[in-house]
Design an enzyme around this catalytic site. Structure first.
Site, short mmCIF file in Angstrom:
data_model
loop_
_atom_site.label_atom_id
_atom_site.label_comp_id
_atom_site.label_asym_id
_atom_site.label_seq_id
_atom_site.Cartn_x
_atom_site.Cartn_y
_atom_site.Cartn_z
N LYS A 119 0.87 -1.19 0.00
CA LYS A 119 0.00 0.00 0.00
C LYS A 119 0.90 1.22 0.00
O LYS A 119 2.04 1.16 0.46
CB LYS A 119 -0.87 0.02 1.26
CG LYS A 119 -2.12 0.86 1.13
CD LYS A 119 -3.25 0.07 0.52
CE LYS A 119 -4.45 0.92 0.19
NZ LYS A 119 -5.60 0.07 -0.19
N ASP B 72 -7.03 4.17 -4.54
CA ASP B 72 -7.69 4.03 -3.24
C ASP B 72 -8.31 5.41 -2.99
O ASP B 72 -8.54 6.16 -3.96
CB ASP B 72 -6.69 3.62 -2.14
CG ASP B 72 -7.37 3.16 -0.84
OD1 ASP B 72 -7.86 2.03 -0.79
OD2 ASP B 72 -7.45 3.96 0.12
P1 NDP Z 1 -12.93 7.66 -2.97
O1 NDP Z 1 -11.85 8.66 -2.79
O2 NDP Z 1 -13.50 7.44 -4.31
O3 NDP Z 1 -14.13 7.99 -1.99
C1 NDP Z 1 -13.93 8.08 -0.61
C2 NDP Z 1 -15.24 8.45 0.05
O4 NDP Z 1 -15.09 8.34 1.45
C3 NDP Z 1 -15.64 9.89 -0.21
O5 NDP Z 1 -17.03 9.97 -0.16
C4 NDP Z 1 -14.97 10.61 0.96
O6 NDP Z 1 -15.57 11.84 1.28
C5 NDP Z 1 -15.20 9.63 2.07
N1 NDP Z 1 -14.12 9.79 3.07
C6 NDP Z 1 -12.80 9.72 2.85
N2 NDP Z 1 -12.11 9.96 3.98
C7 NDP Z 1 -13.03 10.20 4.91
C8 NDP Z 1 -12.95 10.50 6.29
N3 NDP Z 1 -11.76 10.63 6.92
N4 NDP Z 1 -14.12 10.67 6.96
C9 NDP Z 1 -15.32 10.54 6.31
N5 NDP Z 1 -15.45 10.26 5.01
C10 NDP Z 1 -14.33 10.08 4.33
O7 NDP Z 1 -12.35 6.30 -2.35
P2 NDP Z 1 -12.88 4.82 -2.56
O8 NDP Z 1 -14.35 4.81 -2.76
O9 NDP Z 1 -11.99 4.16 -3.53
O10 NDP Z 1 -12.52 4.19 -1.13
C11 NDP Z 1 -13.46 4.08 -0.07
C12 NDP Z 1 -13.02 2.99 0.88
O11 NDP Z 1 -12.98 1.74 0.19
C13 NDP Z 1 -11.63 3.15 1.49
O12 NDP Z 1 -11.64 2.61 2.80
C14 NDP Z 1 -10.76 2.29 0.61
O13 NDP Z 1 -9.58 1.87 1.27
C15 NDP Z 1 -11.70 1.13 0.34
N6 NDP Z 1 -11.40 0.29 -0.82
C16 NDP Z 1 -11.28 0.83 -2.05
C17 NDP Z 1 -11.04 0.02 -3.15
C18 NDP Z 1 -10.97 0.55 -4.54
O14 NDP Z 1 -10.83 -0.25 -5.46
N7 NDP Z 1 -11.09 1.85 -4.76
C19 NDP Z 1 -10.86 -1.42 -2.98
C20 NDP Z 1 -11.10 -1.91 -1.64
C21 NDP Z 1 -11.34 -1.06 -0.61
P3 NDP Z 1 -14.84 13.21 0.83
O15 NDP Z 1 -15.18 13.39 -0.60
O16 NDP Z 1 -15.40 14.24 1.71
O17 NDP Z 1 -13.37 13.00 1.08
O1 2IT Z 2 -7.91 -1.69 -0.73
C1 2IT Z 2 -7.87 -2.19 -1.88
O2 2IT Z 2 -8.01 -3.40 -2.05
C2 2IT Z 2 -7.65 -1.29 -3.01
N1 2IT Z 2 -7.58 -0.08 -2.81
C3 2IT Z 2 -7.48 -1.83 -4.39
C4 2IT Z 2 -6.08 -2.33 -4.60
C5 2IT Z 2 -5.74 -2.74 -6.00
O3 2IT Z 2 -4.55 -3.05 -6.21
O4 2IT Z 2 -6.60 -2.76 -6.89
#
Ligand code: NDP
Ligand code: 2IT
Length: 449
Positions: A121, A161
């Site tokens: 990461k 992420d």
């Molecule tokens: P994005 O940046 O697309 O969206 C993040 C969302 O979460 C936004 O709505 C953001 O709000 C909110 N957010 C972020 N930080 C905070 C905080 N400190 N408090 C409250 N709300 C918060 O990210 P993703 O959708 O990709 O990621 C969301 C979650 O999913 C994370 O935990 C990530 O690690 C996990 N994840 C993502 C994967 C991927 O493929 N993208 C895979 C597996 C897990 P704001 O706009 O206000 O920042």
């Molecule tokens: O938390 C996760 O699994 C991710 N942000 C996606 C990682 C990836 O390599 O696609």
């Protein structure tokens, strides 16, 4: 050693990392008891120590010509079963503890996918919010100017992420290609016309809903007609809501770091398109949703509260926390149970604090921990790597079918492992043990390295 103390003594202050390690240590204790080799081989001591940590300066120039400095990180946690693989997070809260917890979780998650990927990461404390495209580009180029020497398609393959989506992956890839002088699958989440995979943008959200459907199927139920609380409004939340709608469920909330929307009437395709436009094109805030849909209610985040009203005030069947770590505390978990929620599927990484997890387990609800339920994203990243190596692209249906199959097999692996260890229905124990055994057996096969 199966006591968290050796980690807290060595890395004091890394709260999130301790939290993630504690959960795994608790789950795998029976496995250590059964396999004395794991203790004599010092497996726990080895697995909590990253193979390599890269920490670097990222200087860049903003639109006002100020010279800014951020911190860049890459944690190369474990490569026993494949090249390091995991996302990059750009968010002001990013620090070593958060990235080490994410990298640690990623090791077991990637093992569960059954694809050959190690865990890593990275990211930066850079905040893309409010920055111009040119500022984001200059930052990404400076970040990659250092990162490029540490990564490669067979070494370490970053992805997105929080704060890193298609735009950032594009800028990062462009700079990598220029520096390395090769066009190769070094990042996943690329756009379709230059090496990306169909379904990668959708994969985490879709996978999380597929996992919920699998859990419900164990009780002969489906998602049809279920009312679902969703948090977040980014990549994961958006495609969670899309798949919920496809399967006849009704998302009734979403959020960002400023507050949340509750839409009693429920979302539909038109409302979701509006959210996607608002967040992805306008880069706006969820509060603006009520200007178009005045029947919905916006509640700003109140930091002085000891709980989040999103999890307290609304009756529902399912919850899909899809924003960030520790967004459900013990009180929130109890509120969810009190409101009749009996399916919790984590789209985010570690969104529930340890006490909250215990409440879900004690109440025997269907609780899918992130390292199992959000593994769809990295799974399709693995499929993107395969397609890049073969220099071909699979059609949408093929990738989606593979994703469904992977989520189904993660679900059954967790369920069977939990049963084998006398904890039926406990997906936490199932996921931790199944992922752990695969990785540590590979480490033992490969000797002390
Ligand atoms: P994005 O940046 O697309 O969206 C993040 C969302 O979460 C936004 O709505 C953001 O709000 C909110 N957010 C972020 N930080 C905070 C905080 N400190 N408090 C409250 N709300 C918060 O990210 P993703 O959708 O990709 O990621 C969301 C979650 O999913 C994370 O935990 C990530 O690690 C996990 N994840 C993502 C994967 C991927 O493929 N993208 C895979 C597996 C897990 P704001 O706009 O206000 O920042
Ligand atoms: O938390 C996760 O699994 C991710 N942000 C996606 C990682 C990836 O390599 O696609």
């Amino acid at each position: 050693m199966d006591n968290i103390k050796f980690v807290t003594d060595r890395d004091p202050g890394e709260r999130e990392f301790h939290q993630a390690v504690t959960e795994v240590i608790e789950s795998v204790k029976p496995v250590l008891d059964q396999n004395p080799l794991y203790r004599t081989e010092s497996i726990m001591e080895r697995i909590v120590e990253p193979e390599r940590v890269i920490l670097f300066r990222v200087p860049w120039v903003d639109d006002q010509k100020n010279v800014c400095v951020n911190r860049g990180f890459r944690i190369e946690m474990n490569s026993a079963i494949g090249p390091y693989k995991g996302g990059l997070r750009f968010h002001p809260s990013v620090n070593l503890s958060i990235l080490k917890f994410l990298a640690f979780e990623q090791v077991f998650k990637n093992a569960l996918t059954s694809l050959p990927m190690g865990g890593g990461k990275g990211g930066s404390d850079f905040d893309p919010k409010g920055k111009s495209d040119m500022e984001v580009m200059r930052f990404c180029q400076s970040f990659m100017a250092e990162l490029f020497r540490h990564i490669g398609p067979n070494t370490d393959v970053p992805a997105g992420d929080i704060g890193v989506g298609a735009r950032e992956i594009g800028y990062l890839f462009g700079m990598y290609k220029r520096l390395a002088n090769e066009f190769t699958g070094v990042l996943t989440g690329k756009s379709l016309n230059w090496g990306g995979s169909l379904i990668r943008p959708e994969a985490t959200g879709y996978g999380s809903v597929y996992f919920a459907a699998e859990m419900l199927a164990t009780r002969n139920e489906t998602l049809e007609g279920k009312r679902c609380l969703v948090s977040g409004s980014g990549n994961v939340a958006q495609f969670t809501m899309e798949k919920l709608l496809d399967l006849g469920a009704t998302p009734i909330s979403f959020s960002d770091s400023s507050g949340y929307i509750y839409d009693e009437a429920g979302l539909n395709r038109e409302k979701l398109d509006h959210i996607m436009y608002l967040k992805n094109v306008q880069r706006g805030r969820v509060a603006e949703y009520v200007e178009s849909y005045p029947d919905a209610v916006y509640t700003p985040l109140d930091q002085s509260l000891d709980h989040n009203p999103l999890w307290k005030e609304h009756k529902a069947d399912c919850a899909f926390p899809s924003a960030t770590q520790n967004e459900i505390n013990g009180l929130d978990a109890q509120h969810l149970i009190d409101n009749g929620i009996y399916v919790v599927t984590e789209g985010a990484n570690m969104p529930t604090v340890h006490a909250g997890v215990q409440i879900f387990l004690e109440n025997k609800i269907l609780y899918g921990p992130g390292k199992a339920s959000n593994a769809g994203g990295v799974s399709v990243s693995g499929l993107e790597m395969s397609q890049n190596s073969m220099r071909l692209n699979w059609p949408k249906e093929e990738v989606d079918n593979r994703l469904k199959h992977i989520m189904k097999s993660i679900h059954s692996m967790c369920m069977e492992t939990a049963e084998q260890y006398g904890e039926p229905g406990n997906y936490v124990v199932g996921a931790n043990i199944a992922g752990f055994v695969k990785v540590v057996d590979a480490m033992i096969d490969q000797g002390v390295v």
